[in-house]
Enzyme design. Structure first.
Site, PDB file in Angstrom:
ATOM      1  N   ASP A 290     124.918 -35.475 -41.092  1.00  0.00           N
ATOM      2  CA  ASP A 290     124.345 -36.449 -41.839  1.00  0.00           C
ATOM      3  C   ASP A 290     122.857 -37.150 -40.680  1.00  0.00           C
ATOM      4  O   ASP A 290     123.322 -37.691 -39.802  1.00  0.00           O
ATOM      5  CB  ASP A 290     125.041 -37.595 -42.127  1.00  0.00           C
ATOM      6  CG  ASP A 290     124.171 -38.646 -42.864  1.00  0.00           C
ATOM      7  OD1 ASP A 290     123.163 -39.256 -42.625  1.00  0.00           O
ATOM      8  OD2 ASP A 290     124.763 -39.426 -43.728  1.00  0.00           O
ATOM      9  N   HIS A 291     121.790 -36.772 -41.217  1.00  0.00           N
ATOM     10  CA  HIS A 291     120.741 -37.004 -39.937  1.00  0.00           C
ATOM     11  C   HIS A 291     120.391 -38.237 -39.858  1.00  0.00           C
ATOM     12  O   HIS A 291     119.926 -38.583 -38.746  1.00  0.00           O
ATOM     13  CB  HIS A 291     119.378 -35.980 -40.306  1.00  0.00           C
ATOM     14  CG  HIS A 291     118.642 -36.704 -41.602  1.00  0.00           C
ATOM     15  ND1 HIS A 291     118.976 -36.606 -42.841  1.00  0.00           N
ATOM     16  CD2 HIS A 291     117.644 -37.537 -41.473  1.00  0.00           C
ATOM     17  CE1 HIS A 291     118.090 -37.278 -43.649  1.00  0.00           C
ATOM     18  NE2 HIS A 291     117.054 -37.783 -42.581  1.00  0.00           N
TER      19      HIS A 291
ATOM     20  N   HIS B  85     123.715 -41.204 -46.460  1.00  0.00           N
ATOM     21  CA  HIS B  85     123.021 -42.220 -45.478  1.00  0.00           C
ATOM     22  C   HIS B  85     123.358 -43.583 -45.684  1.00  0.00           C
ATOM     23  O   HIS B  85     123.453 -44.194 -44.903  1.00  0.00           O
ATOM     24  CB  HIS B  85     121.484 -41.923 -45.733  1.00  0.00           C
ATOM     25  CG  HIS B  85     121.057 -40.564 -45.984  1.00  0.00           C
ATOM     26  ND1 HIS B  85     121.581 -39.513 -45.089  1.00  0.00           N
ATOM     27  CD2 HIS B  85     120.201 -39.832 -46.409  1.00  0.00           C
ATOM     28  CE1 HIS B  85     121.042 -38.302 -45.306  1.00  0.00           C
ATOM     29  NE2 HIS B  85     120.312 -38.458 -46.205  1.00  0.00           N
TER      30      HIS B  85
HETATM   31  C1  BG6 Z   1     117.256 -36.469 -47.325  1.00  0.00           C
HETATM   32  C2  BG6 Z   1     117.263 -36.608 -48.641  1.00  0.00           C
HETATM   33  O1  BG6 Z   1     118.882 -36.409 -47.043  1.00  0.00           O
HETATM   34  O2  BG6 Z   1     116.784 -37.882 -46.732  1.00  0.00           O
HETATM   35  C3  BG6 Z   1     115.737 -36.832 -49.086  1.00  0.00           C
HETATM   36  O3  BG6 Z   1     117.508 -35.483 -49.327  1.00  0.00           O
HETATM   37  C4  BG6 Z   1     115.071 -37.840 -48.227  1.00  0.00           C
HETATM   38  O4  BG6 Z   1     115.509 -36.931 -50.581  1.00  0.00           O
HETATM   39  C5  BG6 Z   1     115.573 -37.866 -46.930  1.00  0.00           C
HETATM   40  O5  BG6 Z   1     113.869 -38.015 -48.703  1.00  0.00           O
HETATM   41  C6  BG6 Z   1     115.205 -39.126 -46.485  1.00  0.00           C
HETATM   42  O6  BG6 Z   1     115.039 -39.164 -44.740  1.00  0.00           O
HETATM   43  P1  BG6 Z   1     114.265 -39.836 -44.036  1.00  0.00           P
HETATM   44  O7  BG6 Z   1     114.805 -39.610 -42.520  1.00  0.00           O
HETATM   45  O8  BG6 Z   1     112.900 -39.553 -44.116  1.00  0.00           O
HETATM   46  O9  BG6 Z   1     114.432 -41.395 -44.296  1.00  0.00           O
END
Ligand code: BG6
Length: 517
Positions: free
Chosen positions: A205-206, A268
């Site tokens: 989960d980044h 997230h």
């Molecule tokens: C991803 C989703 O996991 O997270 C995307 O699939 C979303 O739809 C993105 O845009 C948002 O990540 P960040 O790091 O740009 O807030």
């Protein structure tokens, strides 16, 4: 410092390190097999990040990377393809000399993922060219940069060829989505766990690797002034906002199936809720933290139909404009059905039924094509018990602690001061800490940290299977109710606004409003 040791008040500098012994997390020489190694994710993010780690001297001397993909090409062609990606996405760092050294570590094997026989070839290739293997090292990392349906196919083949636990020390890195609901997530987990042990599986989960997200725990548990008031006695409500100005872009096909709940909430947003709400872990080791997070997921109240009808808001963007530029509506996006009912926005009220949070609402909202990109956690405190100042009908501005995740990496505390000269007038001000101003550093892309941690075998920032299941149990009732009861008013917000009007009404009927800094 190790737990239980006496605090040493004299430090040569102010940096304190955590108690995880460093030697436990060294990167051993490894071979990484990237399934989907020539695909979009690999070219855009993965390989350029690995190149960056190489340039920064973060990787061991001995490592090799094998791209495994459908497209036919030689090792040389593969190196050229990755070179293009590095130049395009890490152009500022590209250096001919460094590239020449780096490319020697890259290899390619072309095969359909189903083709059983080619896993034998992969095993041979690992043995032959995997530099660490030839030196007696058997650390293998499988990276699944593939569409979700390919993962089970690949895992089954790896298992059949005895390449999961038997001959190598392996780890497997899996990208979301982890299933589409609880049932499919359990099936995927069973497939993974039929081939690997849980501690070999790194589910990404980044959000967890964002500096400011990691800071939530450091902030909460290393400052004695906040934790005593971090509970239902002092906190009125918590708001988590993760909104974006971008639309679905080229991901229409995926998004049509996913929608906002599966795309952002199941992973997230719920991870952010858990970090704000969890109890103090026994220690900083991965499972202590993951245990506490899992308890939160189990304590989040399951929503019934009545709650979903009254306390969730769904939306889909229509056309509009953002920063003066025209934006098309969701139904006009590529690969999207012209009558699509897929939601691109959600606002909802959650409750965590545990001792600390009883009756404190957690409001969440996330969506695409809103007026700007902002991810923020706002902790709103209760009003003082007696109003001495400003005895008008105006409500006092409450104290709010704002943890800004992006684009600003900042912590702000809002409080009231006496307005100069005027009699008994209170004025709200902010006390701010900014990562960029204090440390003069750009935010680190989360993939760097995730790759390093998986190479080291540190599971702290990765999701454990029990949490995956519990997170689906929270969102399944919402998607179930919404899908069986199609919306009548989509699209119901214009691109470039703050979402459907019902989102503000949701807060109004609670006597509250959405907070942003
Ligand atoms: C991803 C989703 O996991 O997270 C995307 O699939 C979303 O739809 C993105 O845009 C948002 O990540 P960040 O790091 O740009 O807030």
């Amino acid at each position: 410092m190790r737990r239980g040791e006496k605090d040493n008040p004299i430090k040569s500098n102010y940096l304190e390190e955590c108690d995880i012994p460093l030697e436990k997390f060294r990167i051993e020489p490894f071979t990484m097999v990237v399934f989907g190694g020539a695909g979009d994710l690999s070219q855009r993010k993965l390989l350029p990040t690995i190149y960056h780690l190489f340039v920064e001297g973060e990787l061991p001397k001995d490592f090799s990377l094998i791209g495994f993909g459908l497209t036919e090409m030689s090792d040389r062609k593969y190196r050229d393809l990755i070179k293009e990606g590095v130049k395009k996405y890490r152009g500022e760092e590209f250096n001919d000399k460094k590239w020449k050294e780096f490319q020697k570590h890259l290899y390619y094997l072309s095969s359909p993922f189903e083709k059983d026989n080619n896993y034998k070839k992969l095993r041979e290739k690992i043995k032959k060219i995997g530099i660490p293997v030839s030196k007696g090292n058997i650390e293998i990392i499988y990276y699944m940069a593939v569409p979700p349906k390919a993962t089970p196919i690949i895992v089954e083949r790896l298992k059949n060829h005895g390449m999961c636990k038997e001959i190598f020390n392996t780890k497997i890195i899996v990208e979301k989505p982890f299933g589409w609901d609880r049932k499919s997530a359990v099936e995927l987990n069973n497939i993974l766990l039929g081939a690997f042990e849980e501690n070999q599986i790194f589910r990404i989960d980044h959000y967890l690797a964002k500096e400011t997200v990691q800071n939530i725990l450091f902030f909460r548990f290393s400052n004695s002034i906040f934790e005593p008031i971090w509970n239902s006695r002092n906190i009125d409500n918590v708001q988590i906002t993760a909104v974006e100005s971008i639309g679905v872009g080229h991901r229409g096909k995926y998004y049509e199936q996913a929608g906002v709940v599966r795309d952002m909430v199941q992973n997230h947003i719920l991870q952010l809720v858990a970090l704000v709400a969890m109890e103090v872990p026994v220690g900083l080791e991965a499972d202590y933290i993951r245990d506490e997070k899992a308890k939160i997921f189990h304590s989040i109240r399951k929503m019934n139909e009545g709650h979903i009808n009254n306390f969730t808001v769904r939306g889909q963007y229509g056309s509009g404009s953002i920063d003066g530029k025209k934006a098309i509506g969701y139904r006009e996006e590529k690969d999207v059905d012209e009558n699509s009912n897929t939601p691109t926005f959600i606002a909802a009220k959650l409750f965590i039924d545990n001792w600390r949070w009883a009756n404190v609402p957690f409001y969440i909202r996330t969506g695409k094509r809103l007026s700007k990109k902002i991810t923020e956690i706002c902790i709103q405190f209760k009003q003082p018990p007696l109003r001495l100042f400003g005895r008008t009908c105006e409500p006092l501005e409450p104290n709010v602690l704002i943890l800004s995740i992006q684009p600003k990496e900042r912590i702000s505390l809002k409080f009231g001061v006496k307005y100069p000269k005027e009699y008994n007038k209170i004025y709200p001000v902010y006390m701010d800490f900014s990562y960029q101003d204090e440390f003069k550093m750009k935010p680190h892309p989360p993939y760097e940290r995730l790759l390093i941690d998986s190479m080291k075998g540190d599971l702290t920032l990765f999701i454990r299977q029990d949490s995956i299941k519990a997170m689906w149990e929270i969102v399944d009732p919402i998607t179930g109710r919404w899908e069986s009861n199609p919306p009548k008013d989509f699209p119901n917000y214009r691109a470039g606004t703050w979402g459907p009007e019902e989102s503000s009404l949701l807060m109004q009927k609670e006597g509250r409003k959405w907070i942003t800094r």
